[in-house]
Design a protein around this motif. Structure first.
Motif, PDB file in Angstrom:
ATOM      1  N   LYS A 224       0.638  -1.201  -0.045  1.00  0.00           N
ATOM      2  CA  LYS A 224       0.007   0.180  -0.103  1.00  0.00           C
ATOM      3  C   LYS A 224       0.966   1.357   0.050  1.00  0.00           C
ATOM      4  O   LYS A 224       0.549   2.149  -0.805  1.00  0.00           O
ATOM      5  N   LEU A 225       1.907   1.183   0.939  1.00  0.00           N
ATOM      6  CA  LEU A 225       2.701   2.235   0.774  1.00  0.00           C
ATOM      7  C   LEU A 225       3.585   2.468  -0.565  1.00  0.00           C
ATOM      8  O   LEU A 225       3.971   3.571  -0.935  1.00  0.00           O
ATOM      9  N   GLU A 226       3.932   1.387  -1.056  1.00  0.00           N
ATOM     10  CA  GLU A 226       4.641   1.540  -2.222  1.00  0.00           C
ATOM     11  C   GLU A 226       3.647   2.263  -3.251  1.00  0.00           C
ATOM     12  O   GLU A 226       4.344   2.730  -4.137  1.00  0.00           O
ATOM     13  N   LYS A 227       2.260   1.946  -3.493  1.00  0.00           N
ATOM     14  CA  LYS A 227       1.443   2.465  -4.330  1.00  0.00           C
ATOM     15  C   LYS A 227       1.528   3.904  -4.126  1.00  0.00           C
ATOM     16  O   LYS A 227       1.486   4.694  -5.303  1.00  0.00           O
ATOM     17  N   MET A 228       1.532   4.347  -3.088  1.00  0.00           N
ATOM     18  CA  MET A 228       1.422   5.758  -2.524  1.00  0.00           C
ATOM     19  C   MET A 228       2.756   6.350  -3.013  1.00  0.00           C
ATOM     20  O   MET A 228       2.727   7.559  -3.668  1.00  0.00           O
ATOM     21  N   ARG A 229       3.839   5.872  -2.938  1.00  0.00           N
ATOM     22  CA  ARG A 229       5.144   6.214  -3.264  1.00  0.00           C
ATOM     23  C   ARG A 229       5.289   6.529  -4.847  1.00  0.00           C
ATOM     24  O   ARG A 229       5.658   7.158  -5.418  1.00  0.00           O
ATOM     25  N   GLU A 230       4.540   5.426  -5.588  1.00  0.00           N
ATOM     26  CA  GLU A 230       4.557   5.373  -6.911  1.00  0.00           C
ATOM     27  C   GLU A 230       3.742   6.498  -7.706  1.00  0.00           C
ATOM     28  O   GLU A 230       4.092   7.194  -8.388  1.00  0.00           O
ATOM     29  N   ASP A 257      -5.230  19.990 -11.908  1.00  0.00           N
ATOM     30  CA  ASP A 257      -5.485  18.458 -11.775  1.00  0.00           C
ATOM     31  C   ASP A 257      -4.447  18.027 -10.876  1.00  0.00           C
ATOM     32  O   ASP A 257      -4.785  17.154 -10.112  1.00  0.00           O
ATOM     33  N   ILE A 258      -3.508  18.531 -10.925  1.00  0.00           N
ATOM     34  CA  ILE A 258      -2.012  18.008 -10.087  1.00  0.00           C
ATOM     35  C   ILE A 258      -2.412  18.338  -8.706  1.00  0.00           C
ATOM     36  O   ILE A 258      -2.269  17.631  -7.693  1.00  0.00           O
ATOM     37  N   HIS A 259      -2.931  19.697  -8.556  1.00  0.00           N
ATOM     38  CA  HIS A 259      -3.239  20.003  -7.006  1.00  0.00           C
ATOM     39  C   HIS A 259      -4.376  19.211  -6.394  1.00  0.00           C
ATOM     40  O   HIS A 259      -4.307  18.928  -5.161  1.00  0.00           O
ATOM     41  N   ARG A 260      -5.342  18.930  -7.124  1.00  0.00           N
ATOM     42  CA  ARG A 260      -6.432  17.975  -6.628  1.00  0.00           C
ATOM     43  C   ARG A 260      -5.929  16.493  -6.434  1.00  0.00           C
ATOM     44  O   ARG A 260      -6.114  15.774  -5.465  1.00  0.00           O
ATOM     45  N   ALA A 264      -5.747  14.615  -2.628  1.00  0.00           N
ATOM     46  CA  ALA A 264      -6.431  13.188  -2.466  1.00  0.00           C
ATOM     47  C   ALA A 264      -5.447  12.219  -2.027  1.00  0.00           C
ATOM     48  O   ALA A 264      -5.624  11.450  -1.018  1.00  0.00           O
ATOM     49  N   LEU A 265      -4.164  12.262  -2.620  1.00  0.00           N
ATOM     50  CA  LEU A 265      -3.350  11.456  -2.150  1.00  0.00           C
ATOM     51  C   LEU A 265      -2.615  11.660  -0.505  1.00  0.00           C
ATOM     52  O   LEU A 265      -2.396  10.902   0.330  1.00  0.00           O
ATOM     53  N   LYS A 266      -2.690  13.237  -0.175  1.00  0.00           N
ATOM     54  CA  LYS A 266      -2.331  13.390   1.204  1.00  0.00           C
ATOM     55  C   LYS A 266      -3.417  13.138   2.140  1.00  0.00           C
ATOM     56  O   LYS A 266      -3.075  12.728   3.279  1.00  0.00           O
ATOM     57  N   GLN A 267      -4.632  12.842   1.667  1.00  0.00           N
ATOM     58  CA  GLN A 267      -5.668  12.742   2.429  1.00  0.00           C
ATOM     59  C   GLN A 267      -6.128  11.093   2.798  1.00  0.00           C
ATOM     60  O   GLN A 267      -6.723  10.906   3.579  1.00  0.00           O
ATOM     61  N   LYS A 268      -5.203  10.328   1.827  1.00  0.00           N
ATOM     62  CA  LYS A 268      -5.407   9.050   2.284  1.00  0.00           C
ATOM     63  C   LYS A 268      -4.593   8.517   3.535  1.00  0.00           C
ATOM     64  O   LYS A 268      -3.429   9.045   3.784  1.00  0.00           O
ATOM     65  N   PRO A 269      -5.354   7.770   4.240  1.00  0.00           N
ATOM     66  CA  PRO A 269      -4.791   7.571   5.590  1.00  0.00           C
ATOM     67  C   PRO A 269      -3.775   6.463   5.516  1.00  0.00           C
ATOM     68  O   PRO A 269      -3.717   5.661   4.568  1.00  0.00           O
ATOM     69  N   LEU A 270      -2.640   6.858   6.342  1.00  0.00           N
ATOM     70  CA  LEU A 270      -1.504   5.811   6.392  1.00  0.00           C
ATOM     71  C   LEU A 270      -1.860   4.594   6.953  1.00  0.00           C
ATOM     72  O   LEU A 270      -2.972   4.617   7.938  1.00  0.00           O
ATOM     73  N   PRO A 271      -1.436   3.544   6.683  1.00  0.00           N
ATOM     74  CA  PRO A 271      -1.772   2.310   7.119  1.00  0.00           C
ATOM     75  C   PRO A 271      -1.592   2.378   8.640  1.00  0.00           C
ATOM     76  O   PRO A 271      -0.297   2.735   9.310  1.00  0.00           O
ATOM     77  N   ASP A 272      -2.532   1.939   9.661  1.00  0.00           N
ATOM     78  CA  ASP A 272      -2.359   1.649  11.012  1.00  0.00           C
ATOM     79  C   ASP A 272      -1.728   0.472  11.537  1.00  0.00           C
ATOM     80  O   ASP A 272      -2.086  -0.518  11.200  1.00  0.00           O
TER      81      ASP A 272
END
Length: 407
Positions: A224-230, A257-260, A264-272
Motif C-alpha cells: 500500500k505504501l509502495e503504491k502511494m510512493r509510486e 488537476d495536479i493540485h487535486r 487526495a493522495l495526502k488525505q489517504k490515511p496511512l496504514p495503522d
C-alpha cells in the motif's frame, strides 16, 4: 675340509703353517711355535748352553738348536710354496676365522661349543680351553640329538603353549569388548544425532512458519505504501512536464488537476500498523536452555511456538538494557519469599477487577501458554538451581501482568 688342509696344518697351533721351519728330524713346524716351545724350555733352565736342546713335538726325539735360535733352521720352501698356492686358490667352501685372517675353523671348542681356528687356541681368547677335532665333535653331537629333542618337548613348552592360548583368549575377549563398545557408541550417537536432527528440523519449521506470518503482516502494508510512493513519483514527473507547457489554458488545467490529485493522495490515511517482535528468540533459547541441558535430556525439551508480539517500548533515557529492572529486582528479592505474594496478586486481579480480568482472559491463552512453556523448560533444565528457575518465572509473570494491565 679341503683335502690338503690337514697336511698344511701345524701340529702345535693347528693352523696353516706360517714361516715353516724344518727340524733335524725332518718334522716341520711354524717358526713362532718353535720359539714358544724353546722359550718354555728356557724358563726351567738356570744357564744358557751354546746349543739349545729341543724335543720334537711329533717324534719326541731331542735335537740341538744352534745358539742363534730358530732363525738358523732351514725353511721348508716346498711346503711354503704349496701353502702360498693354496691360499691363492678360491677356498670359499672352507669356513675361516673372523678374527684371524684366512685361518680355517677346523677345531671345536668344548667349553664354548664353537668352531675355532688354531690361533684362537694358542694366542686367542680360547687358549687353554678343552678341544676336540671337528669330526669327533660332529659324531658326538649327532648321538646326543635325542637329548635336544627331549629339551624341546618337556613340560616347559606345554606351559608356554598354555600361556599362549590364555593370552590369545584374553586378547580375543578384549577385542570383542571393543567391538561391542563401538556398536553401542554408534547406536548412541546415531540416536542422539536423530534427536538433534529432529529438534533442528522442528525449530527450522517454527522459524519458517513465523517467517510466513511476518510476510503476511508486513507485505500488504508495504504494498500500500509502495503504491502511494509510486503515485507521488508520477505526480512529480507530471509536474516537471507541465512546467514546459506554453499554453496558459492547458497549463492551468493540468496544474489544477495536479493540485487535486496531491490533495487526495495526502488525505489517504496511512496504514495503522503496530511494530511487532519475535518471541521467544531461538538464539536466546539455545543459549539459556539448550546449552545448559544435559545431553540425555535434550529430547525432553519442548519446541516453543514462536509468536509475533507487540514490540515493547523502552525509555531512551534510562540507559538500561531490556529486562534490566526485573533482573535487578529479582536479584534483590528472594524469589522463595516473593512467590506466595505473586499468587495473591494474581488472584486479587482476577477477583476484584472484572473488566481487567475479562480482557486478560481474552489475551491470556497466548501469554499463559508462553509462561507455562518457559516455566516447564526452566524446571527441566535448572532443577539444580531453584533460585534461577523462580527468577525466570518472576520475570515472565511480571511481563504477563504488565501486558494484561496495558489492555
Amino acid at each position: 675340509m679341503h683335502h690338503f688342509e690337514e697336511e698344511l696344518t701345524c701340529s702345535i697351533c693347528y693352523s696353516i703353517f706360517e714361516d715353516p721351519r724344518v727340524l733335524p728330524c725332518s718334522h716341520t713346524f711354524c717358526r713362532r711355535c718353535l720359539e714358544g716351545v724353546i722359550q718354555l724350555s728356557n724358563n726351567f733352565s738356570i744357564w744358557r748352553p751354546l746349543r739349545l736342546p729341543l724335543k720334537c713335538p711329533n717324534c719326541r726325539s731331542v735335537v740341538d738348536i744352534p745358539a742363534t735360535g730358530i732363525e738358523s733352521l732351514p725353511i721348508n720352501f716346498a711346503l711354503k710354496a704349496i701353502i702360498e698356492k693354496y691360499q691363492q686358490e678360491d677356498c670359499s667352501d672352507v669356513a675361516t676365522c673372523s678374527e684371524h685372517h684366512r685361518q680355517p675353523l677346523n677345531i671345536y671348542c668344548l667349553l664354548d661349543r664353537k668352531l675355532v681356528c688354531g690361533h684362537c687356541l694358542t694366542i686367542g681368547k680360547h687358549n687353554g680351553h678343552p678341544i676336540d677335532d671337528l669330526q669327533s665333535a660332529y659324531l658326538k653331537e649327532k648321538e646326543n640329538s635325542g637329548k635336544i629333542l627331549d629339551q624341546l618337548t618337556d613340560k616347559h613348552w606345554s606351559h608356554v603353549c598354555l600361556l599362549m592360548e590364555k593370552l590369545k583368549e584374553q586378547k580375543s575377549q578384549c577385542e570383542s569388548v571393543i567391538e561391542d563398545d563401538k556398536k553401542v557408541m554408534a547406536q548412541y550417537f546415531k540416536k542422539l544425532g536423530d534427536v538433534l536432527e529432529h529438534k533442528k528440523q522442528a525449530l527450522l519449521a517454527a522459524l519458517d512458519e513465523i517467517n510466513t506470518r511476518i510476510l503476511e503482516e508486513y507485505k500488504p502494508v508495504i504494498e500500500k505504501l509502495e503504491k502511494m510512493r509510486e503515485e507521488q513519483l508520477e505526480l512529480m514527473s507530471l509536474n516537471t512536464s507541465v512546467q514546459k507547457e506554453e499554453s496558459p489554458l492547458v497549463f492551468l488545467e493540468k496544474v489544477d488537476d495536479i493540485h487535486r490529485r496531491i490533495k487526495a493522495l495526502k488525505q489517504k490515511p496511512l496504514p495503522d500498523f503496530k511494530a511487532v517482535e519475535i518471541y521467544p528468540r531461538i538464539g536466546h533459547l539455545l543459549k539459556d536452555v539448550w546449552a545448559k541441558t544435559e545431553i540425555g535430556q535434550i529430547n525432553k525439551i519442548l519446541i516453543p511456538k514462536i509468536e509475533l508480539v507487540p514490540k515493547r517500548k523502552i525509555p531512551g533515557k534510562s540507559g538500561r538494557k531490556e529486562g534490566g529492572e526485573p533482573k535487578e529486582l529479582c536479584q534483590a528479592v528472594n524469589p522463595l519469599a516473593v512467590l506466595p505474594l505473586l499468587i495473591i496478586v494474581v488472584v486479587t486481579v482476577f477477583s476484584f477487577h472484572k473488566p481487567v480480568s475479562s480482557v486478560v482472559m481474552e489475551a491470556a491463552p497466548t501469554y499463559i501458554s508462553e509462561f507455562l512453556l518457559l516455566s516447564y523448560q526452566g524446571f527441566c533444565t535448572h532443577l539444580q538451581n531453584i533460585e534461577d528457575v523462580l527468577c525466570h518465572m518472576f520475570n515472565s509473570l511480571m511481563e504477563f501482568l504488565g501486558r494484561a494491565v496495558s489492555f
